[in-house]
Design a protein around this motif. Structure first.
Motif, PDB file in Angstrom:
ATOM      1  N   THR A 161      63.137 159.977   6.611  1.00 57.10           N
ATOM      2  CA  THR A 161      61.791 159.444   6.386  1.00 57.10           C
ATOM      3  C   THR A 161      60.953 159.555   7.660  1.00 57.10           C
ATOM      4  OG1 THR A 161      62.551 157.217   6.969  1.00 57.10           O
ATOM      5  CG2 THR A 161      62.572 157.826   4.625  1.00 57.10           C
ATOM      6  N   LYS A 162      59.647 159.382   7.496  1.00 54.37           N
ATOM      7  CA  LYS A 162      58.709 159.358   8.609  1.00 54.37           C
ATOM      8  C   LYS A 162      57.786 158.148   8.434  1.00 54.37           C
ATOM      9  CE  LYS A 162      60.086 163.391  10.195  1.00 54.37           C
ATOM     10  NZ  LYS A 162      60.870 163.507  11.450  1.00 54.37           N
ATOM     11  N   VAL A 163      57.285 157.634   9.539  1.00 51.34           N
ATOM     12  CA  VAL A 163      56.372 156.495   9.493  1.00 51.34           C
ATOM     13  C   VAL A 163      55.150 156.825   8.633  1.00 51.34           C
ATOM     14  CG1 VAL A 163      54.838 155.047  10.885  1.00 51.34           C
ATOM     15  CG2 VAL A 163      57.146 155.564  11.706  1.00 51.34           C
ATOM     16  N   THR A 164      54.730 158.081   8.641  1.00 52.05           N
ATOM     17  CA  THR A 164      53.561 158.489   7.861  1.00 52.05           C
ATOM     18  C   THR A 164      53.801 158.346   6.353  1.00 52.05           C
ATOM     19  OG1 THR A 164      54.365 160.777   8.032  1.00 52.05           O
ATOM     20  CG2 THR A 164      52.676 160.078   9.596  1.00 52.05           C
ATOM     21  N   GLN A 165      55.060 158.198   5.931  1.00 56.22           N
ATOM     22  CA  GLN A 165      55.378 158.034   4.512  1.00 56.22           C
ATOM     23  C   GLN A 165      55.441 156.567   4.083  1.00 56.22           C
ATOM     24  OE1 GLN A 165      59.124 160.382   5.015  1.00 56.22           O
ATOM     25  NE2 GLN A 165      58.364 161.572   3.263  1.00 56.22           N
ATOM     26  N   ALA A 166      55.105 155.654   4.960  1.00 54.90           N
ATOM     27  CA  ALA A 166      55.296 154.226   4.694  1.00 54.90           C
ATOM     28  C   ALA A 166      54.554 153.758   3.450  1.00 54.90           C
ATOM     29  CB  ALA A 166      54.858 153.411   5.910  1.00 54.90           C
ATOM     30  N   ASP A 167      53.298 154.162   3.279  1.00 53.63           N
ATOM     31  CA  ASP A 167      52.529 153.717   2.114  1.00 53.63           C
ATOM     32  C   ASP A 167      53.133 154.245   0.820  1.00 53.63           C
ATOM     33  OD1 ASP A 167      50.782 152.350   3.749  1.00 53.63           O
ATOM     34  OD2 ASP A 167      49.307 153.977   3.836  1.00 53.63           O
ATOM     35  N   SER A 187      72.328 153.296  -5.860  1.00 52.58           N
ATOM     36  CA  SER A 187      70.967 152.905  -6.218  1.00 52.58           C
ATOM     37  C   SER A 187      70.120 154.144  -6.526  1.00 52.58           C
ATOM     38  CB  SER A 187      70.339 152.113  -5.074  1.00 52.58           C
ATOM     39  OG  SER A 187      68.981 151.845  -5.343  1.00 52.58           O
ATOM     40  N   LYS A 188      69.219 154.002  -7.508  1.00 53.06           N
ATOM     41  CA  LYS A 188      68.297 155.072  -7.849  1.00 53.06           C
ATOM     42  C   LYS A 188      67.008 154.985  -7.042  1.00 53.06           C
ATOM     43  CE  LYS A 188      70.055 155.496 -12.574  1.00 53.06           C
ATOM     44  NZ  LYS A 188      69.731 155.409 -14.017  1.00 53.06           N
ATOM     45  N   CYS A 189      66.916 153.961  -6.211  1.00 54.49           N
ATOM     46  CA  CYS A 189      65.723 153.781  -5.390  1.00 54.49           C
ATOM     47  C   CYS A 189      65.748 154.732  -4.198  1.00 54.49           C
ATOM     48  CB  CYS A 189      65.629 152.331  -4.908  1.00 54.49           C
ATOM     49  SG  CYS A 189      64.138 151.980  -3.947  1.00 54.49           S
ATOM     50  N   LYS A 190      64.646 155.411  -3.971  1.00 48.18           N
ATOM     51  CA  LYS A 190      64.557 156.380  -2.876  1.00 48.18           C
ATOM     52  C   LYS A 190      64.647 155.702  -1.510  1.00 48.18           C
ATOM     53  CE  LYS A 190      61.704 160.254  -1.294  1.00 48.18           C
ATOM     54  NZ  LYS A 190      60.424 161.004  -1.494  1.00 48.18           N
ATOM     55  N   ALA A 220      58.132 159.311  13.892  1.00 42.89           N
ATOM     56  CA  ALA A 220      59.417 158.600  13.966  1.00 42.89           C
ATOM     57  C   ALA A 220      59.918 158.279  12.565  1.00 42.89           C
ATOM     58  CB  ALA A 220      59.256 157.329  14.781  1.00 42.89           C
ATOM     59  N   PRO A 221      61.245 158.057  12.418  1.00 40.17           N
ATOM     60  CA  PRO A 221      61.809 157.762  11.089  1.00 40.17           C
ATOM     61  C   PRO A 221      61.255 156.490  10.463  1.00 40.17           C
ATOM     62  CG  PRO A 221      63.534 158.326  12.653  1.00 40.17           C
ATOM     63  CD  PRO A 221      62.281 158.160  13.443  1.00 40.17           C
TER      64      PRO A 221
END
Length: 292
Positions: A161-167, A187-190, A220-221
């Motif tokens: 993941t990236k911080v930019t994907q937070a929303d 879990s099926k949750c991403k 950053a992740p």
């Protein structure tokens, strides 16, 4: 009557002389077999606390010390390490005190920490006798720390993941599949972390601290998945409750994700940049809502 015969030496005198000779023999033998100088009290204490001593708890027999306790190796190493370290740990004294109060009640226990840093030896020492495990994103940093502190138990973790994907991830976390309480591996949750070492999922954690991965720049992740997974592990615990700590809640991601997935209703305390949540297990009470 016939008179008793008269002997030149009385039997009683012979017995007394024999007794004194035997006593003299014992004294002479003792003086030759024992060392010329008896150990001093300091030497006795040193021997009792030496690694070769069979029972270090036998210090109570010393005349100069009515009681004796030996400092734990983990605490001794921590004292030396921080006394010679010029780097200040990331958390302040008041922030550390929040976790310390819980450790004082629960240790020795199972303590999972997202992040490996200069304060890692401190957490291990405070949980003396328990198991403290660290999850770190930087493999080279793990190798560097292990050279200094080889006894720490740490594992490399990869985040996708990236911080930019937070929303985007926050929207995903609101979906129904992310409200299902189960083992994160299934879990099926991403948001759920599925690539951790298998034993991380199998252990019942009493404390979880999220102080990693890196989250202070866009590339950053970020700690979105770490926070969600910590909450899922706590809810999926078979018995009891789990204390979860999140550091750097002054940042947007840590603030929003901790409130949403660890739940404001489970918030116990906030001190500076750290929040303490107490999350009950959901397996023994079917139908418990994800957040109260």
């Amino acid at each position: 009557m016939r008179a008793k015969p008269q002997y030149p030496i009385n039997y009683k005198i012979i017995l007394v002389c024999f007794f004194f000779l035997f006593l003299l023999f014992l004294i002479l033998r003792s003086s030759f077999s024992s060392p010329q100088h008896s150990p001093s009290p300091i030497s006795s204490i040193h021997l009792e606390n030496s690694p070769n001593s069979h029972d270090s708890k036998d210090c109570s027999s010393l005349s100069l010390t009515p009681t004796c306790t030996k400092i734990s190796p983990s605490l001794a190493h921590a004292l030396v390490h921080y006394a010679t370290l010029n780097i200040t740990p990331q958390q302040t004294f008041k922030e550390i005190s929040v976790s310390l109060r819980v450790l004082e009640k629960k240790s020795p226990c199972n303590f999972l920490v997202f992040g490996l840093g200069h304060d890692s030896l401190m957490w291990t020492a405070l949980n003396h006798g328990g198991r403290t495990v660290f999850l770190e994103e930087d493999k080279s940093w793990i190798e560097q720390i292990k050279k200094q502190l080889p006894t720490l138990e740490s594992y490399h973790v990869t985040y996708d993941t990236k911080v930019t994907q937070a929303d985007e991830l926050m929207e995903i976390g609101m979906r129904e599949e992310c409200k299902v309480v189960e083992d994160p591996r299934f879990s099926k949750c991403k948001l759920a972390l599925k690539g951790l070492p298998s034993e991380i999922y199998d252990i019942e954690w009493d404390l979880i601290m999220v102080d990693a991965p890196t989250g202070y720049f866009d590339g950053a992740p970020g700690r979105m998945s770490a926070i969600y997974t910590a909450g899922l592990m706590a809810r999926n615990k078979e018995m009891g409750e789990t204390d979860v700590f999140v550091h750097d809640v002054d940042r947007v991601v840590e603030d929003k994700f901790s409130k949403s997935f660890l739940c404001e209703g489970y918030l116990q305390e906030q001190e500076g940049r750290i929040r303490h949540f107490t999350i009950p297990n959901h397996r023994t009470r079917l139908g418990r809502p994800f957040c109260p």
